[in-house]
Design a protein around this motif. Structure first.
Motif, PDB file in Angstrom:
ATOM      1  N   UNK A   1      41.670  54.584  68.476  1.00  0.00           N
ATOM      2  CA  UNK A   1      41.483  54.142  67.102  1.00  0.00           C
ATOM      3  C   UNK A   1      41.294  52.628  67.016  1.00  0.00           C
ATOM      4  N   UNK A   2      40.138  52.161  66.497  1.00  0.00           N
ATOM      5  CA  UNK A   2      39.927  50.715  66.381  1.00  0.00           C
ATOM      6  C   UNK A   2      40.962  50.073  65.465  1.00  0.00           C
ATOM      7  N   UNK A   3      41.389  48.889  65.818  1.00  0.00           N
ATOM      8  CA  UNK A   3      42.365  48.164  65.014  1.00  0.00           C
ATOM      9  C   UNK A   3      41.736  47.001  64.251  1.00  0.00           C
ATOM     10  N   UNK A   4      40.715  46.413  64.827  1.00  0.00           N
ATOM     11  CA  UNK A   4      40.102  45.231  64.228  1.00  0.00           C
ATOM     12  C   UNK A   4      38.760  45.581  63.602  1.00  0.00           C
ATOM     13  N   UNK A   5      38.365  44.772  62.640  1.00  0.00           N
ATOM     14  CA  UNK A   5      37.061  44.960  62.018  1.00  0.00           C
ATOM     15  C   UNK A   5      35.957  44.706  63.043  1.00  0.00           C
ATOM     16  N   UNK A   6      34.879  45.482  63.027  1.00  0.00           N
ATOM     17  CA  UNK A   6      33.783  45.253  63.972  1.00  0.00           C
ATOM     18  C   UNK A   6      33.081  43.931  63.679  1.00  0.00           C
ATOM     19  N   UNK A   7      32.426  43.399  64.679  1.00  0.00           N
ATOM     20  CA  UNK A   7      31.785  42.083  64.524  1.00  0.00           C
ATOM     21  C   UNK A   7      30.652  42.099  63.509  1.00  0.00           C
TER      22      UNK A   7
ATOM     23  N   UNK B   1      43.310  44.414  55.325  1.00  0.00           N
ATOM     24  CA  UNK B   1      44.759  44.317  55.491  1.00  0.00           C
ATOM     25  C   UNK B   1      45.275  45.494  56.313  1.00  0.00           C
ATOM     26  N   UNK B   2      45.955  45.199  57.397  1.00  0.00           N
ATOM     27  CA  UNK B   2      46.424  46.229  58.330  1.00  0.00           C
ATOM     28  C   UNK B   2      47.369  47.215  57.654  1.00  0.00           C
ATOM     29  N   UNK B   3      48.176  46.731  56.709  1.00  0.00           N
ATOM     30  CA  UNK B   3      49.167  47.588  56.059  1.00  0.00           C
ATOM     31  C   UNK B   3      48.685  48.136  54.717  1.00  0.00           C
TER      32      UNK B   3
ATOM     33  N   UNK C   1      45.898  52.626  56.275  1.00  0.00           N
ATOM     34  CA  UNK C   1      46.789  53.750  56.569  1.00  0.00           C
ATOM     35  C   UNK C   1      46.041  55.077  56.457  1.00  0.00           C
ATOM     36  N   UNK C   2      45.157  55.161  55.479  1.00  0.00           N
ATOM     37  CA  UNK C   2      44.398  56.390  55.273  1.00  0.00           C
ATOM     38  C   UNK C   2      43.448  56.673  56.427  1.00  0.00           C
ATOM     39  N   UNK C   3      42.688  55.662  56.869  1.00  0.00           N
ATOM     40  CA  UNK C   3      41.756  55.901  57.976  1.00  0.00           C
ATOM     41  C   UNK C   3      42.511  56.230  59.255  1.00  0.00           C
ATOM     42  N   UNK C   4      43.725  55.666  59.405  1.00  0.00           N
ATOM     43  CA  UNK C   4      44.553  55.997  60.574  1.00  0.00           C
ATOM     44  C   UNK C   4      44.956  57.467  60.546  1.00  0.00           C
ATOM     45  N   UNK C   5      45.375  57.955  59.375  1.00  0.00           N
ATOM     46  CA  UNK C   5      45.764  59.363  59.237  1.00  0.00           C
ATOM     47  C   UNK C   5      44.581  60.281  59.511  1.00  0.00           C
ATOM     48  N   UNK C   6      43.422  59.974  58.906  1.00  0.00           N
ATOM     49  CA  UNK C   6      42.247  60.832  59.071  1.00  0.00           C
ATOM     50  C   UNK C   6      41.786  60.839  60.520  1.00  0.00           C
TER      51      UNK C   6
ATOM     52  N   UNK D   1      32.943  55.182  59.268  1.00  0.00           N
ATOM     53  CA  UNK D   1      32.670  55.990  60.457  1.00  0.00           C
ATOM     54  C   UNK D   1      33.229  55.354  61.717  1.00  0.00           C
ATOM     55  N   UNK D   2      33.087  54.043  61.830  1.00  0.00           N
ATOM     56  CA  UNK D   2      33.615  53.302  62.974  1.00  0.00           C
ATOM     57  C   UNK D   2      35.126  53.490  63.096  1.00  0.00           C
ATOM     58  N   UNK D   3      35.825  53.444  61.970  1.00  0.00           N
ATOM     59  CA  UNK D   3      37.291  53.515  61.999  1.00  0.00           C
ATOM     60  C   UNK D   3      37.822  54.936  62.187  1.00  0.00           C
ATOM     61  N   UNK D   4      37.045  55.952  61.859  1.00  0.00           N
ATOM     62  CA  UNK D   4      37.570  57.315  61.992  1.00  0.00           C
ATOM     63  C   UNK D   4      37.068  58.034  63.244  1.00  0.00           C
ATOM     64  N   UNK D   5      36.432  57.282  64.156  1.00  0.00           N
ATOM     65  CA  UNK D   5      36.159  57.867  65.463  1.00  0.00           C
ATOM     66  C   UNK D   5      34.709  58.100  65.829  1.00  0.00           C
ATOM     67  N   UNK D   6      33.760  57.526  65.085  1.00  0.00           N
ATOM     68  CA  UNK D   6      32.343  57.660  65.443  1.00  0.00           C
ATOM     69  C   UNK D   6      31.934  56.456  66.273  1.00  0.00           C
ATOM     70  N   UNK D   7      31.452  56.705  67.465  1.00  0.00           N
ATOM     71  CA  UNK D   7      30.994  55.618  68.322  1.00  0.00           C
ATOM     72  C   UNK D   7      29.746  54.969  67.726  1.00  0.00           C
ATOM     73  N   UNK D   8      29.595  53.670  67.958  1.00  0.00           N
ATOM     74  CA  UNK D   8      28.488  52.932  67.361  1.00  0.00           C
ATOM     75  C   UNK D   8      27.121  53.538  67.673  1.00  0.00           C
ATOM     76  N   UNK D   9      26.936  54.005  68.894  1.00  0.00           N
ATOM     77  CA  UNK D   9      25.605  54.497  69.254  1.00  0.00           C
ATOM     78  C   UNK D   9      25.260  55.818  68.566  1.00  0.00           C
ATOM     79  N   UNK D  10      26.268  56.514  68.039  1.00  0.00           N
ATOM     80  CA  UNK D  10      26.020  57.756  67.308  1.00  0.00           C
ATOM     81  C   UNK D  10      26.088  57.565  65.797  1.00  0.00           C
ATOM     82  N   UNK D  11      26.627  56.445  65.352  1.00  0.00           N
ATOM     83  CA  UNK D  11      26.838  56.233  63.919  1.00  0.00           C
ATOM     84  C   UNK D  11      25.519  56.369  63.161  1.00  0.00           C
TER      85      UNK D  11
END
Length: 371
Positions: free
Chosen positions: A57-63, A138-140, A145-150, A213-223
């Motif tokens: 699960x990504x933690x930081x915002x993508x570049x 914001x991390x909290x 929290x929602x994207x982490x759960x999903x 999509x990035x945060x819930x598990x879609x790799x960039x090359x498939x997004x």
């Protein structure tokens, strides 16, 4: 050997082992261009079906994240809340035509009857609204929290499917086809659904869903939401015409039962929904030809006519849309809020068990730590 009979024009066919479409010889050069929408769809369907949801699960915002564009996507959604809600409901129905996705929903057995469908899809709406409302940076925040759960739910469903003998499920292909359900029709059927906005607004909603999509598990090359607006729109158009339309014409065996359950589960939020009427409207939006068979009963015909009139007239003619767009938006927002906070309508339909709240940390019967 074709899963469906090939067309006389040999435009495309679907091998049993994949959902990959083979394009006609006249377009092979274009289809072989790795930058072309045809090649992107080919890669998504062929390669994506063999790659599981990204478990890290990504933690930081993508570049590539653009805060202003992301915020504009939120505004676009809220200004078209009702029409986008309809687009997303059609998208959910389309997703049910994909056997690998339908397998997981049936396996979990948590949307196979109206009450559990109400719980599952209300949770889906709640998560989506948190993404559109709260601060992703914001991390909290409730959004994070929602994207982490999903993301955790997707990983859990993938593990459970594998242990149950279904094989690899919740793949990149499944994720991308589901991503289409939330944004594809907003781009492709903007006029038919009477969604109001500019090209910049559409690019903003694409960026929004690329980020989610990035945060819930879609790799960039498939997004699905990568590239220019026209590239994304062209890719979505191919997916609709070559994946969803044929699947809607020849759906899996359990499709109709799950659609009925979905519509019945959503009725506390939108009481006027009718299965036959909304399926007729769905086929129309997706460009399927009219079957010529009239709807079976007067109520279904009325509900279809009201749905069509809303999008063809009330949200299209400027002086009517000025009144009815905010009115319909507010009515739908209020209905969702009421069913989250005080689900009296759902209680009348499903009983007092509706008032038993599911904790936010476990909004779905499959928890992220299930294994």
């Amino acid at each position: 050997m074709c899963r469906r009979k090939c067309r006389k024009s040999d435009e495309f066919y679907i091998p049993d082992e994949t959902d990959l479409r083979l394009f006609p010889a006249a377009t092979q050069e274009k289809a072989n261009d790795p930058r072309s929408p045809e090649q992107r769809v080919t890669a998504l369907l062929r390669d994506g079906q063999n790659v599981s949801v990204d478990k890290k699960r990504p933690r930081d915002l993508p570049e590539w994240f653009d805060e202003k564009l992301f915020a504009r996507g939120k505004e676009y959604f809220h200004s078209n809340f009702y029409a986008v809600f309809v687009a997303n409901l059609i998208g959910l129905i389309l997703v049910l035509t994909i056997p690998t996705i339908l397998d997981v929903l049936i396996l979990t057995n948590k949307s196979s009857e109206p009450y559990t469908a109400f719980r599952r899809y209300l949770d889906t709406i709640r998560h989506m609204l948190r993404w559109y409302k709260y601060d992703l940076k914001k991390v909290d925040s409730k959004c994070q929290k929602s994207v982490t759960i999903v993301h955790g739910l997707h990983c859990a469903a993938s593990r459970i499917s594998d242990k149950s003998g279904l094989g690899l499920r919740v793949t990149q292909k499944d994720m991308v086809l589901t991503q289409f359900g939330f944004m594809g029709l907003i781009l492709l059927k903007k006029k038919e659904l009477a969604i109001e906005g500019t090209d910049e607004d559409e690019m903003a909603i694409v960026h929004f869903w690329r980020t989610i999509g990035y945060f819930i598990g879609i790799q960039d090359k498939y997004n699905l939401c990568q590239g220019t607006l026209e590239e994304v729109r062209s890719t979505c158009d191919i997916i609709l015409k070559d994946v969803y339309v044929p699947a809607l014409m020849d759906p899996p065996a359990e499709f109709h039962r799950m659609v009925v359950t979905l519509i019945e589960g959503i009725k506390p939020i939108s009481p006027m929904l009718d299965v036959d009427a909304f399926m007729t409207f769905t086929r129309r939006i997706c460009g399927l030809p009219d079957t010529g068979t009239p709807l079976a009963n007067t109520y279904s015909r009325w509900m279809y006519n009201i749905q069509a009139y809303t999008h063809d007239v009330l949200l299209t003619r400027r002086w009517l849309a000025f009144v009815f767009r905010p009115l319909l938006n507010y009515n739908m927002m209020f209905s969702v809020w009421l069913n989250v906070k005080f689900p009296f309508g759902a209680a009348c339909k499903f009983g007092m068990k509706t008032f038993s709240r599911v904790p936010d940390h476990a909004p779905h019967p499959i928890r992220p730590d299930d294994g």
